[in-house]
Design a protein around this motif. Structure first.
Motif, PDB file in Angstrom:
ATOM      1  N   ILE A  13       0.834  -1.203   0.000  1.00 21.26           N
ATOM      2  CA  ILE A  13       0.000   0.000   0.000  1.00 21.26           C
ATOM      3  C   ILE A  13       0.866   1.248   0.000  1.00 21.26           C
ATOM      4  CG2 ILE A  13      -1.597   1.367   1.408  1.00 21.26           C
ATOM      5  CD1 ILE A  13      -2.936  -1.055   2.276  1.00 21.26           C
ATOM      6  N   LEU A  14       0.537   2.177  -0.880  1.00 20.48           N
ATOM      7  CA  LEU A  14       1.178   3.487  -0.810  1.00 20.48           C
ATOM      8  C   LEU A  14       0.090   4.559  -0.780  1.00 20.48           C
ATOM      9  CD1 LEU A  14       3.890   5.139  -1.005  1.00 20.48           C
ATOM     10  CD2 LEU A  14       3.091   5.674  -3.290  1.00 20.48           C
ATOM     11  N   THR A  15       0.204   5.458   0.163  1.00 17.78           N
ATOM     12  CA  THR A  15      -0.668   6.639   0.124  1.00 17.78           C
ATOM     13  C   THR A  15       0.208   7.856   0.329  1.00 17.78           C
ATOM     14  OG1 THR A  15      -1.104   6.620   2.485  1.00 17.78           O
ATOM     15  CG2 THR A  15      -2.666   5.486   1.093  1.00 17.78           C
ATOM     16  N   GLY A  16      -0.354   9.008   0.069  1.00  9.69           N
ATOM     17  CA  GLY A  16       0.438  10.213   0.243  1.00  9.69           C
ATOM     18  C   GLY A  16      -0.441  11.404   0.539  1.00  9.69           C
ATOM     19  N   ASP A  17       0.174  12.420   1.075  1.00  6.21           N
ATOM     20  CA  ASP A  17      -0.521  13.687   1.306  1.00  6.21           C
ATOM     21  C   ASP A  17       0.400  14.812   0.895  1.00  6.21           C
ATOM     22  OD1 ASP A  17      -2.973  12.859   2.913  1.00  6.21           O
ATOM     23  OD2 ASP A  17      -1.359  11.900   4.042  1.00  6.21           O
ATOM     24  N   ARG A  18      -0.155  15.791   0.188  1.00  3.11           N
ATOM     25  CA  ARG A  18       0.609  17.011  -0.047  1.00  3.11           C
ATOM     26  C   ARG A  18       0.799  17.700   1.295  1.00  3.11           C
ATOM     27  NH1 ARG A  18      -1.677  19.997  -5.386  1.00  3.11           N
ATOM     28  NH2 ARG A  18      -1.717  18.131  -6.678  1.00  3.11           N
ATOM     29  N   ALA A  19       2.008  18.107   1.571  1.00  2.00           N
ATOM     30  CA  ALA A  19       2.243  18.794   2.844  1.00  2.00           C
ATOM     31  C   ALA A  19       1.985  20.282   2.655  1.00  2.00           C
ATOM     32  CB  ALA A  19       3.671  18.553   3.307  1.00  2.00           C
ATOM     33  N   THR A 137       2.562  18.141 -14.910  1.00  2.00           N
ATOM     34  CA  THR A 137       3.130  16.790 -14.974  1.00  2.00           C
ATOM     35  C   THR A 137       3.092  16.048 -13.626  1.00  2.00           C
ATOM     36  OG1 THR A 137       5.332  17.705 -14.612  1.00  2.00           O
ATOM     37  CG2 THR A 137       4.687  17.351 -16.896  1.00  2.00           C
ATOM     38  N   TYR A 138       2.412  16.635 -12.634  1.00  2.00           N
ATOM     39  CA  TYR A 138       2.464  15.935 -11.343  1.00  2.00           C
ATOM     40  C   TYR A 138       1.834  14.535 -11.372  1.00  2.00           C
ATOM     41  CZ  TYR A 138      -2.215  16.719  -9.164  1.00  2.00           C
ATOM     42  OH  TYR A 138      -3.534  16.700  -8.843  1.00  2.00           O
ATOM     43  N   PRO A 139       0.878  14.269 -12.287  1.00  2.00           N
ATOM     44  CA  PRO A 139       0.411  12.877 -12.339  1.00  2.00           C
ATOM     45  C   PRO A 139       1.533  11.896 -12.708  1.00  2.00           C
ATOM     46  CG  PRO A 139      -1.148  14.312 -13.459  1.00  2.00           C
ATOM     47  CD  PRO A 139       0.060  15.151 -13.164  1.00  2.00           C
ATOM     48  N   SER A 141       4.686  12.287 -11.822  1.00  2.00           N
ATOM     49  CA  SER A 141       5.473  12.142 -10.598  1.00  2.00           C
ATOM     50  C   SER A 141       4.733  11.244  -9.596  1.00  2.00           C
ATOM     51  CB  SER A 141       5.787  13.539 -10.064  1.00  2.00           C
ATOM     52  OG  SER A 141       5.666  13.615  -8.700  1.00  2.00           O
ATOM     53  N   GLN A 142       3.406  11.352  -9.607  1.00  2.00           N
ATOM     54  CA  GLN A 142       2.641  10.473  -8.712  1.00  2.00           C
ATOM     55  C   GLN A 142       2.727   9.012  -9.177  1.00  2.00           C
ATOM     56  OE1 GLN A 142      -0.807  12.281  -7.066  1.00  2.00           O
ATOM     57  NE2 GLN A 142      -1.806  10.353  -6.575  1.00  2.00           N
ATOM     58  N   ALA A 143       2.806   8.817 -10.486  1.00  2.00           N
ATOM     59  CA  ALA A 143       3.004   7.451 -11.011  1.00  2.00           C
ATOM     60  C   ALA A 143       4.359   6.921 -10.544  1.00  2.00           C
ATOM     61  CB  ALA A 143       2.923   7.452 -12.533  1.00  2.00           C
ATOM     62  N   LEU A 153      -2.076  -1.418  -3.998  1.00  2.00           N
ATOM     63  CA  LEU A 153      -3.345  -0.906  -3.480  1.00  2.00           C
ATOM     64  C   LEU A 153      -3.141   0.527  -2.989  1.00  2.00           C
ATOM     65  CD1 LEU A 153      -6.201  -1.989  -2.975  1.00  2.00           C
ATOM     66  CD2 LEU A 153      -5.492  -2.570  -0.646  1.00  2.00           C
ATOM     67  N   ILE A 154      -3.969   1.436  -3.510  1.00  2.00           N
ATOM     68  CA  ILE A 154      -3.805   2.854  -3.175  1.00  2.00           C
ATOM     69  C   ILE A 154      -5.097   3.383  -2.559  1.00  2.00           C
ATOM     70  CG2 ILE A 154      -3.004   5.091  -4.081  1.00  2.00           C
ATOM     71  CD1 ILE A 154      -1.104   2.813  -4.790  1.00  2.00           C
ATOM     72  N   PRO A 155      -5.116   3.610  -1.254  1.00  2.00           N
ATOM     73  CA  PRO A 155      -6.315   4.179  -0.636  1.00  2.00           C
ATOM     74  C   PRO A 155      -6.417   5.658  -1.015  1.00  2.00           C
ATOM     75  CG  PRO A 155      -4.867   3.141   1.000  1.00  2.00           C
ATOM     76  CD  PRO A 155      -4.080   3.297  -0.261  1.00  2.00           C
TER      77      PRO A 155
HETATM   78  N1  TRP Z   1      -2.125  13.674  -4.941  1.00  2.00           N
HETATM   79  C1  TRP Z   1      -2.329  13.250  -3.583  1.00  2.00           C
HETATM   80  C2  TRP Z   1      -3.212  14.312  -2.902  1.00  2.00           C
HETATM   81  O1  TRP Z   1      -3.325  15.420  -3.377  1.00  2.00           O
HETATM   82  C3  TRP Z   1      -1.046  13.116  -2.808  1.00  2.00           C
HETATM   83  C4  TRP Z   1      -0.131  12.042  -3.326  1.00  2.00           C
HETATM   84  C5  TRP Z   1       1.138  12.207  -3.797  1.00  2.00           C
HETATM   85  C6  TRP Z   1      -0.409  10.653  -3.414  1.00  2.00           C
HETATM   86  N2  TRP Z   1       1.678  11.034  -4.158  1.00  2.00           N
HETATM   87  C7  TRP Z   1       0.769  10.043  -3.944  1.00  2.00           C
HETATM   88  C8  TRP Z   1      -1.511   9.842  -3.103  1.00  2.00           C
HETATM   89  C9  TRP Z   1       0.840   8.661  -4.190  1.00  2.00           C
HETATM   90  C10 TRP Z   1      -1.443   8.463  -3.349  1.00  2.00           C
HETATM   91  C11 TRP Z   1      -0.273   7.896  -3.893  1.00  2.00           C
HETATM   92  O2  TRP Z   1      -3.773  14.034  -1.887  1.00  2.00           O
END
Ligand code: TRP
Length: 340
Positions: A13-19, A137-139, A141-143, A153-155
């Protein structure tokens, strides 16, 4: 050699949040609570996406840099456990930027401009033709973020589905160039909780509009936010029947009150008439004060020990860099660039 990250756990699982700000109650129900549950079952990494945060904040970088540790403290305060979940910092994993460069050659500008999330963000931010290249192009970078971990799996919230679609397109292109599967396609894990509305009942939560309740909100801030919540504008007198639909107080009671039967009784009473907004707000305020008091306390304690927070990020980023480098090696191999 396979890049499949060896794991006896069912999913990566990988998730992320913009800080770009402290996390709020919307994050809590939509993504933080599910992550706390997932960390015991799966191999989970959370990426603090500081570089992605810069894609529309490069002229105000402190909005990102000053929030990195806030976000980490938010994670820990709600129960994300760094011994179960790897927490890493995007800017400390240069491998992600390298992967982004390779993937950039596989994605057209037209495709990026068609991404519905990017499209609506460009509109709402008023970029017109002055779109930072990094933003468009951030999509990609997200890839890179997702594939660097070979995550399966990406919540996410539904606004992120176009990002996963673009990620899987890149994955298929790389695999097809490689002639074998070296990257996994990913699946979304959509949160069951519906999106929490802002306190003013408008859809978009925004820190600058002051319509959120942050996890670190003070007692006074919580009280003021609940007091100002949008209810039923036609519910003028206590004895009037009131509307539940669109009434933010009830949406929050549904999301946060532990006693469902009680909330259901309240709703009936409100619709019948005889239950005032002052009372429903009081009930909600008590419930939020109770939920947030321990989180606020923990959060403050974590923020008091910045070295500990940095250490968690440093260790998590190191582990993540090693994983990402294995994937980068495979991707470079696809282009015949592992010369030495
Ligand atoms: N784009 C996501 C958001 O705005 C943050 C994010 C960056 C992210 N990299 C990710 C989410 C990778 C899931 C997987 O909340």
């Amino acid at each position: 050699m396979s890049t499949k990250i060896q794991s006896d756990k069912p999913e990566v699982i990988l998730t992320g949040d913009r800080a770009t700000g402290p996390l709020h109650l919307g994050h809590y129900v939509g993504s933080l609570k599910p992550r706390v549950a997932l960390q015991s079952v799966h191999e989970q990494t959370i990426l603090v996406a500081d570089m992605q945060g810069l894609t529309d904040n490069a002229h105000n970088p402190s909005k990102v840099s000053s929030n990195i540790l806030n976000v980490v403290a938010d994670y820990l305060a709600v129960g994300i456990d760094p011994s179960k979940t790897t927490i890493c910092l995007q800017s400390q994993i240069p491998t992600l930027a390298e992967l982004t460069m390779y993937y950039s050659n596989l994605v057209t500008i037209a495709r990026l401009e068609r991404n519905p999330t990017v499209k609506s963000e460009i509109q709402s931010k008023g970029f017109e033709r002055s779109i930072p290249a990094g933003f468009l192009t951030y999509p990609i970078s997200q890839a890179a973020d997702i594939t660097a971990f070979n995550a399966t799996l990406i919540p996410v919230g539904d606004d992120q589905l176009p990002m996963l679609e673009q990620t899987n397109e890149i994955v298929r292109k790389i695999n097809s160039l490689a002639g074998e599967t070296i990257l996994n396609e990913c699946k979304p894990l959509l949160s069951r909780a519906s999106r929490l509305p802002s306190t003013d009942g408008k859809n978009k939560m925004s820190k600058t509009m002051g319509n959120t309740i942050n996890l670190g909100a003070t007692e006074k801030e919580i009280r003021a936010a609940v007091k100002s919540m949008y209810t039923d504008p036609n519910h003028l007198r206590v004895e009037d029947p009131g509307k539940i639909e669109g009434n933010v107080v009830f949406t929050y009671l549904d999301a946060f009150h532990p006693d469902e039967a009680y909330v259901s009784d309240l709703k009936e009473h409100y619709q019948r008439g005889g239950l005032g907004d002052g009372t429903t707000k009081k009930i909600l305020e008590e419930c939020l004060q109770e939920l947030l008091a321990p989180i606020r306390k923990q959060r403050a304690e974590y923020l008091n020990d910045k070295e500990q927070l940095l250490d968690i990020l440093r260790k998590g980023s190191e582990v993540s860099r090693a994983k990402a480098e294995r994937v980068l090696h495979e991707v470079k191999g696809v282009f015949g660039l592992n010369l030495f």
